[in-house]
Design an enzyme around this catalytic site. Structure first.
Site, PDB file in Angstrom:
ATOM      1  N   LYS A 148      51.945  45.640  37.979  1.00  0.00           N
ATOM      2  CA  LYS A 148      52.305  45.151  36.649  1.00  0.00           C
ATOM      3  C   LYS A 148      53.585  45.845  36.183  1.00  0.00           C
ATOM      4  CE  LYS A 148      48.933  42.309  35.338  1.00  0.00           C
ATOM      5  NZ  LYS A 148      49.208  40.934  34.857  1.00  0.00           N
ATOM      6  N   LYS A 250      45.536  29.020  38.688  1.00  0.00           N
ATOM      7  CA  LYS A 250      44.268  29.429  38.102  1.00  0.00           C
ATOM      8  C   LYS A 250      43.424  28.176  37.881  1.00  0.00           C
ATOM      9  CE  LYS A 250      45.873  33.457  35.421  1.00  0.00           C
ATOM     10  NZ  LYS A 250      46.866  33.964  36.332  1.00  0.00           N
TER      11      LYS A 250
HETATM   12 MG   LIG Z   1      50.448  36.741  36.396  1.00  0.00          MG
END
Ligand SMILES: [Mg+2]
Length: 346
Positions: A148, A250
């Site tokens: 991240k 997703k």
């Molecule tokens: Mg992402």
């Protein structure tokens, strides 16, 4: 068809674009195919799907699963992707069970994977915390890590990326995810750092709506992956604009497992890869996503190692992460008899 609500606590609060969340609230969906019960899950995530209230109302109003699945809006996408996901997964599970096939085998025309490689996620901590998380993931057998970035100063992020490459060694696939945090200048600089460190891609460097900006960032020696953009502008425009090397798919945000595979096939035709990730779903949707990943045309590491983010779950996970991989349940349907208690109406 019926649906039943659930609420699961997260182990620790998760910060999202739409604020911090502590629980995942969703619905188990059941459909009956001549006495064979198919199981699905609708777990909305604000920013990615409709709201919990809209999802609940949509499921409550759905009499006929087939006509609900046939509905699309003017862009060809679903306005209620989480509700649609639950229904599409439940119907596919029932039909796979009737056919005596695993969901992956039922969804795919080609060969399916027996195991799916998954990436570990390295959070946006300090350089030391980043190195510690990297070593832990590599020791745990993960061969792909997602780091991240974007929450810290770009110079600190650059130091973090260097530290991750050094700690992970050359054999580990590295990715970074900026969640849309950068402007074009910062993104360009950071992509060059990632390219130099042999990262495979940087996810969502710019704002989700900036399709043209992402298209211009391609070709710098590191891939551009789009995630949030799939939920805002949609896969069709991204592919038409040549804006990505990789689509992060997703199923909950795209409206179901079959929808997700359709997007992956369209991407593959244009030379764009797809990885499947969850939206921090409960076990039914996670296992559904494992089957989608097993049916994908490519074999990239997927973002399916998210079960450990939940403090409790609907049932024991029949597809746990072991050594950086998930074994795809053999079926029939989602996972044979594993979810039989969930198939019974309470
Ligand atoms: Mg992402």
């Amino acid at each position: 068809m019926d649906s039943e609500s659930f609420s699961l606590a997260l182990r620790s609060p998760l910060s999202t674009a739409a604020g911090s969340i502590r629980r995942r609230d969703g619905f188990l969906v059941r459909v009956d195919r001549d006495g064979v019960i198919g199981l699905g899950e609708s777990t909305p995530l604000p920013g990615w799907t409709e709201s919990h209230e809209e999802c609940e109302a949509t499921l409550a109003a759905t009499q006929d699963p087939e006509s609900m699945l046939a509905e699309t809006d003017e862009t060809g996408r679903s306005r209620r992707p989480a509700a649609r996901h639950g229904v599409e997964l439940a119907v596919a599970d029932a039909e796979a069970r009737v056919a005596g096939k695993s969901l992956a085998a039922f969804l795919s025309d080609g060969a399916i994977a027996e195991t799916v490689p998954v990436n570990a996620t390295v959070g946006d901590g300090s350089v030391d915390a980043t190195v510690e998380a990297t070593c832990e993931a590599v020791d745990g057998g993960f061969s792909a890590l997602k780091v991240k970035v974007g929450a810290r100063d770009p110079d600190v992020d650059a130091a973090r990326l260097r530290a991750v490459r050094e700690a992970a060694g050359d054999g580990v696939e590295l990715r970074a995810d900026a969640n849309g945090a950068w402007d074009v200048e910062t993104a360009t600089r950071m992509l060059d750092v990632a390219a130099e460190l042999d990262f495979s891609y940087v996810e969502q460097p710019l704002d989700a709506d900036d399709v043209e900006g992402h298209a211009e960032l391609r070709g710098r020696g590191v891939g551009v992956a789009l995630d949030e953009s799939l939920a805002t502008v949609g896969p069709a425009r991204i592919l038409a604009s040549d804006a990505a090397d990789v689509l992060v798919c997703k199923p909950m945000a795209l409206g179901g497992p079959i929808r997700t595979l359709d997007v992956a096939y369209q991407a593959s035709e244009r030379g764009v890869d797809a990885v499947v990730t969850t939206t921090i779903d409960a076990v039914v949707a996670r296992v559904g996503a494992v089957h989608v990943a097993a049916a994908l045309p490519e074999r990239l590491s997927c973002g399916l190692a998210t079960g450990s983010m939940l403090a409790d779950d609907l049932a024991l996970d029949p597809a746990p992460v072991e050594g950086g991989r998930v074994r795809v349940p053999a079926g029939p349907g989602l996972a044979g008899d594993t979810f039989s208690a969930l198939r019974e109406r309470s």
